[in-house]
Design a protein around this motif. Structure first.
Motif, PDB file in Angstrom:
ATOM      1  N   GLY A  75       0.788  -1.217   0.000  1.00  0.00           N
ATOM      2  CA  GLY A  75       0.000   0.000   0.000  1.00  0.00           C
ATOM      3  C   GLY A  75       0.825   1.274   0.000  1.00  0.00           C
ATOM      4  N   GLU A  76       2.094   1.176   0.359  1.00  0.00           N
ATOM      5  CA  GLU A  76       2.930   2.369   0.425  1.00  0.00           C
ATOM      6  C   GLU A  76       3.238   2.918  -0.964  1.00  0.00           C
ATOM      7  OE1 GLU A  76       5.578   1.032   4.284  1.00  0.00           O
ATOM      8  OE2 GLU A  76       6.386   2.544   2.930  1.00  0.00           O
ATOM      9  N   PHE A  77       3.503   4.221  -0.988  1.00  0.00           N
ATOM     10  CA  PHE A  77       3.936   4.923  -2.207  1.00  0.00           C
ATOM     11  C   PHE A  77       5.450   4.767  -2.314  1.00  0.00           C
ATOM     12  CE2 PHE A  77       3.373   7.960  -5.569  1.00  0.00           C
ATOM     13  CZ  PHE A  77       4.517   8.750  -5.562  1.00  0.00           C
ATOM     14  N   ILE A  78       5.908   4.280  -3.463  1.00  0.00           N
ATOM     15  CA  ILE A  78       7.325   3.961  -3.646  1.00  0.00           C
ATOM     16  C   ILE A  78       7.949   4.940  -4.634  1.00  0.00           C
ATOM     17  CG2 ILE A  78       8.952   2.195  -4.456  1.00  0.00           C
ATOM     18  CD1 ILE A  78       7.381   1.443  -1.895  1.00  0.00           C
ATOM     19  N   THR A  79       9.150   5.388  -4.321  1.00  0.00           N
ATOM     20  CA  THR A  79       9.916   6.223  -5.259  1.00  0.00           C
ATOM     21  C   THR A  79      11.316   5.663  -5.419  1.00  0.00           C
ATOM     22  OG1 THR A  79       8.698   8.239  -4.751  1.00  0.00           O
ATOM     23  CG2 THR A  79      10.879   8.504  -5.723  1.00  0.00           C
ATOM     24  N   ILE A  80      11.729   5.478  -6.652  1.00  0.00           N
ATOM     25  CA  ILE A  80      13.086   5.046  -6.987  1.00  0.00           C
ATOM     26  C   ILE A  80      13.688   6.126  -7.875  1.00  0.00           C
ATOM     27  CG2 ILE A  80      14.473   3.296  -8.141  1.00  0.00           C
ATOM     28  CD1 ILE A  80      12.170   1.308  -7.552  1.00  0.00           C
ATOM     29  N   ASN A  81      14.922   6.489  -7.579  1.00  0.00           N
ATOM     30  CA  ASN A  81      15.561   7.601  -8.284  1.00  0.00           C
ATOM     31  C   ASN A  81      16.709   7.142  -9.170  1.00  0.00           C
ATOM     32  OD1 ASN A  81      14.093   9.883  -7.026  1.00  0.00           O
ATOM     33  ND2 ASN A  81      14.990   9.024  -5.167  1.00  0.00           N
ATOM     34  N   CYS A  82      16.931   7.910 -10.243  1.00  0.00           N
ATOM     35  CA  CYS A  82      17.992   7.620 -11.195  1.00  0.00           C
ATOM     36  C   CYS A  82      18.621   8.925 -11.633  1.00  0.00           C
ATOM     37  CB  CYS A  82      17.420   6.876 -12.396  1.00  0.00           C
ATOM     38  SG  CYS A  82      18.590   6.564 -13.728  1.00  0.00           S
ATOM     39  N   SER A  83      19.942   8.991 -11.598  1.00  0.00           N
ATOM     40  CA  SER A  83      20.628  10.173 -12.107  1.00  0.00           C
ATOM     41  C   SER A  83      21.732   9.756 -13.057  1.00  0.00           C
ATOM     42  CB  SER A  83      21.183  11.017 -10.953  1.00  0.00           C
ATOM     43  OG  SER A  83      22.108  10.268 -10.208  1.00  0.00           O
ATOM     44  N   TYR A  84      22.061  10.624 -13.984  1.00  0.00           N
ATOM     45  CA  TYR A  84      23.063  10.329 -14.990  1.00  0.00           C
ATOM     46  C   TYR A  84      23.862  11.595 -15.232  1.00  0.00           C
ATOM     47  CZ  TYR A  84      19.219  12.330 -17.651  1.00  0.00           C
ATOM     48  OH  TYR A  84      18.206  13.141 -18.072  1.00  0.00           O
ATOM     49  N   SER A  85      24.986  11.472 -15.915  1.00  0.00           N
ATOM     50  CA  SER A  85      25.916  12.605 -15.922  1.00  0.00           C
ATOM     51  C   SER A  85      26.087  13.286 -17.274  1.00  0.00           C
ATOM     52  CB  SER A  85      27.279  12.148 -15.410  1.00  0.00           C
ATOM     53  OG  SER A  85      27.725  11.027 -16.142  1.00  0.00           O
ATOM     54  N   VAL A  86      25.606  12.690 -18.363  1.00  0.00           N
ATOM     55  CA  VAL A  86      25.791  13.311 -19.682  1.00  0.00           C
ATOM     56  C   VAL A  86      24.451  13.417 -20.387  1.00  0.00           C
ATOM     57  CG1 VAL A  86      28.144  12.432 -19.874  1.00  0.00           C
ATOM     58  CG2 VAL A  86      26.257  11.125 -20.860  1.00  0.00           C
ATOM     59  N   GLY A  87      24.442  14.137 -21.510  1.00  0.00           N
ATOM     60  CA  GLY A  87      23.214  14.246 -22.282  1.00  0.00           C
ATOM     61  C   GLY A  87      22.793  12.902 -22.825  1.00  0.00           C
ATOM     62  N   ILE A  88      21.496  12.656 -22.788  1.00  0.00           N
ATOM     63  CA  ILE A  88      20.978  11.379 -23.241  1.00  0.00           C
ATOM     64  C   ILE A  88      19.924  11.610 -24.318  1.00  0.00           C
ATOM     65  CG2 ILE A  88      21.421  10.263 -21.016  1.00  0.00           C
ATOM     66  CD1 ILE A  88      18.352  10.412 -20.517  1.00  0.00           C
ATOM     67  N   SER A  89      19.652  10.554 -25.079  1.00  0.00           N
ATOM     68  CA  SER A  89      18.550  10.630 -26.035  1.00  0.00           C
ATOM     69  C   SER A  89      17.280  10.016 -25.449  1.00  0.00           C
ATOM     70  CB  SER A  89      18.928   9.944 -27.354  1.00  0.00           C
ATOM     71  OG  SER A  89      19.415   8.643 -27.103  1.00  0.00           O
ATOM     72  N   ALA A  90      17.438   9.089 -24.519  1.00  0.00           N
ATOM     73  CA  ALA A  90      16.257   8.491 -23.883  1.00  0.00           C
ATOM     74  C   ALA A  90      16.656   7.818 -22.584  1.00  0.00           C
ATOM     75  CB  ALA A  90      15.599   7.465 -24.810  1.00  0.00           C
ATOM     76  N   LEU A  91      15.688   7.677 -21.703  1.00  0.00           N
ATOM     77  CA  LEU A  91      15.879   6.957 -20.444  1.00  0.00           C
ATOM     78  C   LEU A  91      14.814   5.871 -20.359  1.00  0.00           C
ATOM     79  CD1 LEU A  91      16.808   8.285 -16.986  1.00  0.00           C
ATOM     80  CD2 LEU A  91      14.765   6.871 -17.200  1.00  0.00           C
ATOM     81  N   HIS A  92      15.234   4.705 -19.900  1.00  0.00           N
ATOM     82  CA  HIS A  92      14.337   3.556 -19.819  1.00  0.00           C
ATOM     83  C   HIS A  92      14.241   3.083 -18.376  1.00  0.00           C
ATOM     84  CE1 HIS A  92      14.766   2.700 -24.268  1.00  0.00           C
ATOM     85  NE2 HIS A  92      15.832   3.444 -24.051  1.00  0.00           N
ATOM     86  N   TRP A  93      13.066   2.691 -17.982  1.00  0.00           N
ATOM     87  CA  TRP A  93      12.881   1.967 -16.732  1.00  0.00           C
ATOM     88  C   TRP A  93      12.493   0.533 -17.083  1.00  0.00           C
ATOM     89  CZ3 TRP A  93      14.361   3.271 -12.039  1.00  0.00           C
ATOM     90  CH2 TRP A  93      14.540   4.630 -11.733  1.00  0.00           C
ATOM     91  N   LEU A  94      13.184  -0.415 -16.433  1.00  0.00           N
ATOM     92  CA  LEU A  94      13.019  -1.826 -16.706  1.00  0.00           C
ATOM     93  C   LEU A  94      12.733  -2.547 -15.398  1.00  0.00           C
ATOM     94  CD1 LEU A  94      16.309  -1.801 -18.713  1.00  0.00           C
ATOM     95  CD2 LEU A  94      14.118  -2.134 -19.816  1.00  0.00           C
ATOM     96  N   GLN A  95      12.057  -3.676 -15.492  1.00  0.00           N
ATOM     97  CA  GLN A  95      11.746  -4.485 -14.324  1.00  0.00           C
ATOM     98  C   GLN A  95      12.341  -5.877 -14.524  1.00  0.00           C
ATOM     99  OE1 GLN A  95       7.764  -6.212 -13.944  1.00  0.00           O
ATOM    100  NE2 GLN A  95       7.567  -5.190 -11.950  1.00  0.00           N
ATOM    101  N   GLN A  96      13.034  -6.367 -13.504  1.00  0.00           N
ATOM    102  CA  GLN A  96      13.633  -7.692 -13.586  1.00  0.00           C
ATOM    103  C   GLN A  96      13.159  -8.526 -12.416  1.00  0.00           C
ATOM    104  OE1 GLN A  96      17.966  -7.914 -13.450  1.00  0.00           O
ATOM    105  NE2 GLN A  96      17.940  -9.723 -14.757  1.00  0.00           N
TER     106      GLN A  96
END
Lengths: 113, 114
Positions: free
Chosen positions: B16-37
């Motif tokens: 029931g809790e609200f979950i937050t996962i963070n991602c940071s990167y250091s250079v310009g990107i064309s796209a960011l993906h979130w994946l589940q394993q």
């Protein structure tokens, strides 16, 4: 099921033996990627193919590793003279050029004793 | 230093809790993906973002291009959400895999307890 299959799912081998893994991508996908993932880490790029051409290889891919995609469909990854450090999950993914999503197979978990 | 940083590495929460996962990167990107394993290895693509926000069911992904930061949120978390969540980017400044090559974070191991 993403449509990408890998065989075998698990492989246990002794140090020094050769192993070969197979990946069958989604049939119309022209790009095929191989990644390696060790415990607690994200996947790392090994190599990729566009149709049958191998366009790039990571420095992680030592000369004991070779990959092929002879007809632009399935691909094989062979590791010769396996070492304990080769133990990892080997993941395959495919992509249709012009789209954004790589579709991953279930992986082959290699254990080198 | 990994080119794509995720936090936290491990997260245990109650159903029931609200979950937050963070991602940071250091250079310009064309796209960011979130994946589940899930355990056993299979990886599934959840989102691809180049700007703004996307929502799919209880999952929300946001990206701030100026701050080089993305978040994945899970609302009303459920034990079946337990998995490793991986952030990955495509960038011409990161090597590997051509224009569509993915550079991955180490993943966030999420456990939702009933």
């Amino acid at each position: 099921d993403t449509g990408v299959s890998q065989d075998p799912r698990h492989k246990i081998t002794k140090r020094g033996q050769n192993v070969t893994f197979r990946c069958d991508p989604i049939s119309e996908h022209n790009r095929l990627y191989w990644y390696r993932q060790t415990l607690g880490q994200g996947p790392e790029f090994l190599t990729y193919f566009q149709n049958e051409a191998q366009l790039e290889k990571s420095r992680l891919l030592s000369d004991r590793f070779s990959a092929e995609r002879p007809k632009g469909s399935f691909s094989t990854l062979e590791i010769q003279r396996t070492e304990q450090g080769d133990s990892a999950m080997y993941l395959c993914a495919s992509l249709l050029i012009g789209t954004d999503t790589q579709y991953f197979g279930p992986g082959t978990r290699l254990t080198v004793l | 230093k990994n080119e794509v940083e995720q936090s936290p590495q491990n997260l245990t929460a109650q159903e029931g809790e609200f979950i937050t996962i963070n991602c940071s990167y250091s250079v310009g990107i064309s796209a960011l993906h979130w994946l589940q394993q899930h355990p056993g290895g299979g990886i599934v693509s959840l989102f691809m973002l180049s700007s703004g926000k996307k929502k799919h069911g209880r999952l929300i992904a946001t990206i701030n291009i100026q701050e080089k930061h993305s978040s994945l949120h899970i609302t009303a978390s459920h034990p079946r959400d337990s998995a490793v969540y991986i952030c990955a980017v495509t960038s011409p400044l990161y090597s590997g895999g051509g224009a569509d090559g993915l550079t991955f974070g180490k993943g966030t191991h999420l456990i939702i307890q009933p």
